[in-house]
Design a protein around this motif. Structure first.
Motif, PDB file in Angstrom:
ATOM      1  N   GLU A 199      11.864  -8.330  41.750  1.00  0.00           N
ATOM      2  CA  GLU A 199      12.693  -7.545  40.845  1.00  0.00           C
ATOM      3  C   GLU A 199      12.053  -6.229  40.406  1.00  0.00           C
ATOM      4  N   ASP A 200      10.740  -6.188  40.281  1.00  0.00           N
ATOM      5  CA  ASP A 200      10.069  -4.977  39.807  1.00  0.00           C
ATOM      6  C   ASP A 200       9.504  -4.132  40.946  1.00  0.00           C
ATOM      7  N   ILE A 201       8.862  -4.796  41.900  1.00  0.00           N
ATOM      8  CA  ILE A 201       8.152  -4.060  42.946  1.00  0.00           C
ATOM      9  C   ILE A 201       9.002  -3.888  44.197  1.00  0.00           C
ATOM     10  N   GLY A 202       9.816  -4.880  44.517  1.00  0.00           N
ATOM     11  CA  GLY A 202      10.729  -4.764  45.644  1.00  0.00           C
ATOM     12  C   GLY A 202      10.118  -4.979  47.006  1.00  0.00           C
ATOM     13  N   VAL A 203       9.152  -5.913  47.097  1.00  0.00           N
ATOM     14  CA  VAL A 203       8.524  -6.184  48.398  1.00  0.00           C
ATOM     15  C   VAL A 203       8.785  -7.618  48.869  1.00  0.00           C
ATOM     16  N   ALA A 204       9.704  -8.327  48.202  1.00  0.00           N
ATOM     17  CA  ALA A 204       9.917  -9.727  48.555  1.00  0.00           C
ATOM     18  C   ALA A 204      11.365 -10.132  48.344  1.00  0.00           C
ATOM     19  N   VAL A 205      11.752 -11.186  49.040  1.00  0.00           N
ATOM     20  CA  VAL A 205      13.006 -11.889  48.810  1.00  0.00           C
ATOM     21  C   VAL A 205      12.641 -13.289  48.326  1.00  0.00           C
ATOM     22  N   ARG A 206      13.291 -13.722  47.257  1.00  0.00           N
ATOM     23  CA  ARG A 206      12.948 -15.014  46.665  1.00  0.00           C
ATOM     24  C   ARG A 206      13.995 -16.064  47.015  1.00  0.00           C
ATOM     25  N   LEU A 207      13.516 -17.261  47.308  1.00  0.00           N
ATOM     26  CA  LEU A 207      14.423 -18.378  47.521  1.00  0.00           C
ATOM     27  C   LEU A 207      15.187 -18.668  46.238  1.00  0.00           C
ATOM     28  N   LYS A 208      16.457 -18.997  46.360  1.00  0.00           N
ATOM     29  CA  LYS A 208      17.264 -19.257  45.166  1.00  0.00           C
ATOM     30  C   LYS A 208      16.894 -20.588  44.523  1.00  0.00           C
ATOM     31  N   SER A 209      16.597 -21.591  45.326  1.00  0.00           N
ATOM     32  CA  SER A 209      16.197 -22.903  44.796  1.00  0.00           C
ATOM     33  C   SER A 209      14.736 -22.858  44.384  1.00  0.00           C
ATOM     34  N   THR A 210      14.395 -23.574  43.328  1.00  0.00           N
ATOM     35  CA  THR A 210      13.017 -23.612  42.846  1.00  0.00           C
ATOM     36  C   THR A 210      12.574 -25.047  42.644  1.00  0.00           C
ATOM     37  N   PRO A 211      11.276 -25.332  42.834  1.00  0.00           N
ATOM     38  CA  PRO A 211      10.768 -26.684  42.607  1.00  0.00           C
ATOM     39  C   PRO A 211      11.120 -27.136  41.190  1.00  0.00           C
TER      40      PRO A 211
END
Length: 482
Positions: free
Chosen positions: A400-412
């Protein structure tokens, strides 16, 4: 008589996640700022062998020593429910007599003591021996802001608003911490992890300075708040120095079967999958990840650790193998079907060398800060899969801040489905890859500039070095006057 060079004593808690950045900090003090340095490592039986291996396999400057303090026995001080943060704090506390003895035996007393977050109780030794005292945060400035701000909040307010009602935890001048990303010790103020974490947050601002493994362009908003007396400055009494990114360099002339396999792959075609030395998935999640990798049809290197039992998080499978040599926790025939496009590596791989290889185009990671920095300095986009500790905060910052990743929607502890894994891998390696990769490469250049002479991180460490030189001259003058 005093030495003419400042001498830094650095204290690292067990685990490569702390030892590596502390060692790299010591190396920079020696090579770029004219110090002598001694790195003291508090060891467990496991980390002792890891530290010895790293010490032998990587070049260490002549003016830097590594002292492995003897392993401490904390078995009578913990129980099966004691969290890892509390265990590390107890280990460091029990190691203080060994540290005091080792420093007292040195020919010259060090000018400064630099400890990681778990070593703040060693400040008592620095005060006894008239040393400057610093703490080195091997994580983000945002994590530092949370750590020093939390002790100022009413614990009942935190428990009611954040823990029970899942409201964001507000940090003046910084991004708020969402409940789903919160640092585990915050969740239970009756747990020893919370008590130890609050103690660290109280002690850190009493240091002569706080060093952080980040750099100005990566976290400008948070670093600004830490230096602003109207925001967090009144909490962070100590000046904050962003000195990163400090990561283990690529070993010259490295070769291995893994790197040989990478040499035969097209550029930016391989996704590297690793959850760090402490990241382990459940059996069901391991199966879903295997299918997700296969369905994505991308080339991959996967560092696999035997899964934990679904009903007993600490029990490791006694694994067997099927007829095609596929471990029994992976789908039947997985190795055979993927032998041309995938490489499964048990337990450990040369991560720094892999991430710097031109054939690697993405990193599926637990978002540990060492791994994150290694990815950024190589200009790689990431798939964020946080598991524990402050990794949720890291994942949010990266996406959200840096913009270098895509996050999985599901979380442990929710099991991430193979379909979601497939889709997210394709996003990074195909759909969104170019835009994220461009941003990552911009940050790579920014990191190089920060560490170069005259850059923001170089200058920050120069301020620390200057303070140490002033203290050394004062002590020398005082001794000559006596």
């Amino acid at each position: 008589m005093q030495t003419t060079k400042p001498h830094a004593a650095l204290l690292a808690s067990p685990g490569m996640g702390h030892f590596i950045p502390v060692l790299e900090l010591g190396k920079r003090l020696v090579s770029e700022h004219g110090f002598n340095a001694t790195v003291f490592v508090v060891t467990t039986d496991t980390s002792l062998s890891q530290s010895q291996l790293l010490k032998k396999s990587h070049p260490i400057p002549k003016l830097l020593d590594i002292v492995l303090l003897p392993p401490v026995d904390i078995s009578t001080l913990i129980n099966p429910t004691t969290g890892i943060l509390a265990q590390l704090a107890i280990m460091m506390r029990q190691a203080l007599p060994s540290l005091r003895q080792a420093i007292s035996a040195m020919k010259f007393c060090p000018t400064a003591l630099i400890v990681d977050i778990f070593g703040t109780e060693a400040f008592a030794i620095s005060e006894e021996l008239n040393m400057l005292k610093y703490v080195f945060i091997t994580s983000t400035a945002w994590f530092l802001a949370l750590t020093i701000h939390l002790p100022t909040l009413d614990a009942k307010v935190v428990e009611e608003e954040h823990v029970r009602n899942h409201e964001p935890l507000m940090i003046p001048g910084c991004s708020s911490v969402r409940f789903e990303d919160t640092f585990e010790p915050v969740l239970d103020r009756n747990n020893q992890m919370y008590i130890e974490y609050i103690r660290m947050g109280v002690q850190m601002p009493t240091a002569d300075g706080i060093l952080v493994n980040t750099w100005q362009d990566l976290e400008p908003k948070t670093l600004g708040a830490l230096g602003d007396k109207r925001k967090l400055g009144w909490v962070a009494q100590a000046p904050v120095y962003a000195v990163g990114p400090l990561v283990r360099p690529v070993k010259p002339g490295s070769s291995s079967d893994v790197l040989g396999w990478l040499d035969m792959q097209p550029q930016q075609s391989v996704v590297y999958v690793s959850f760090g030395s402490g990241g382990t998935l459940s059996a069901k999640q391991t199966t879903e990840l295997a299918w997700g990798l296969e369905l994505s049809e991308q080339r991959f290197i996967w560092v696999v650790r035997p899964p934990v039992e679904d009903d007993a998080a600490a029990a490791i499978f006694k694994t067997g193998h099927r007829s095609d040599n596929t471990p029994d926790f992976l789908p039947d025939g997985f190795l055979t079907r993927n032998q041309k496009k995938g490489l499964v590596v048990p337990m450990w791989a040369p991560q720094t060398e892999i991430l710097s290889h031109p054939s690697v185009g993405g990193f599926l990671s637990h978002c540990g800060w060492n791994s994150t920095l290694e990815s950024i300095v190589n200009g790689l986009p990431m798939i964020a899969w946080p598991l524990y500790a402050e990794q949720g905060m890291n994942a949010t910052m990266l996406t959200e801040d840096i913009g270098v990743a895509v996050r999985l929607k599901s979380t442990p502890p929710v099991v991430v489905s193979r379909e979601e894994i497939e889709t997210t891998i394709r996003q990074v390696m195909e759909d969104k890859g170019d835009a994220i990769r461009a941003r990552a490469k911009t940050l790579k250049s920014s990191a190089e500039k920060a560490l170069s002479k005259g850059g923001s991180s170089y200058n920050s460490l120069s301020y620390v070095a200057n303070d140490c030189e002033i203290r050394l001259r004062y002590i020398k003058t005082k001794a000559e006057g006596a």
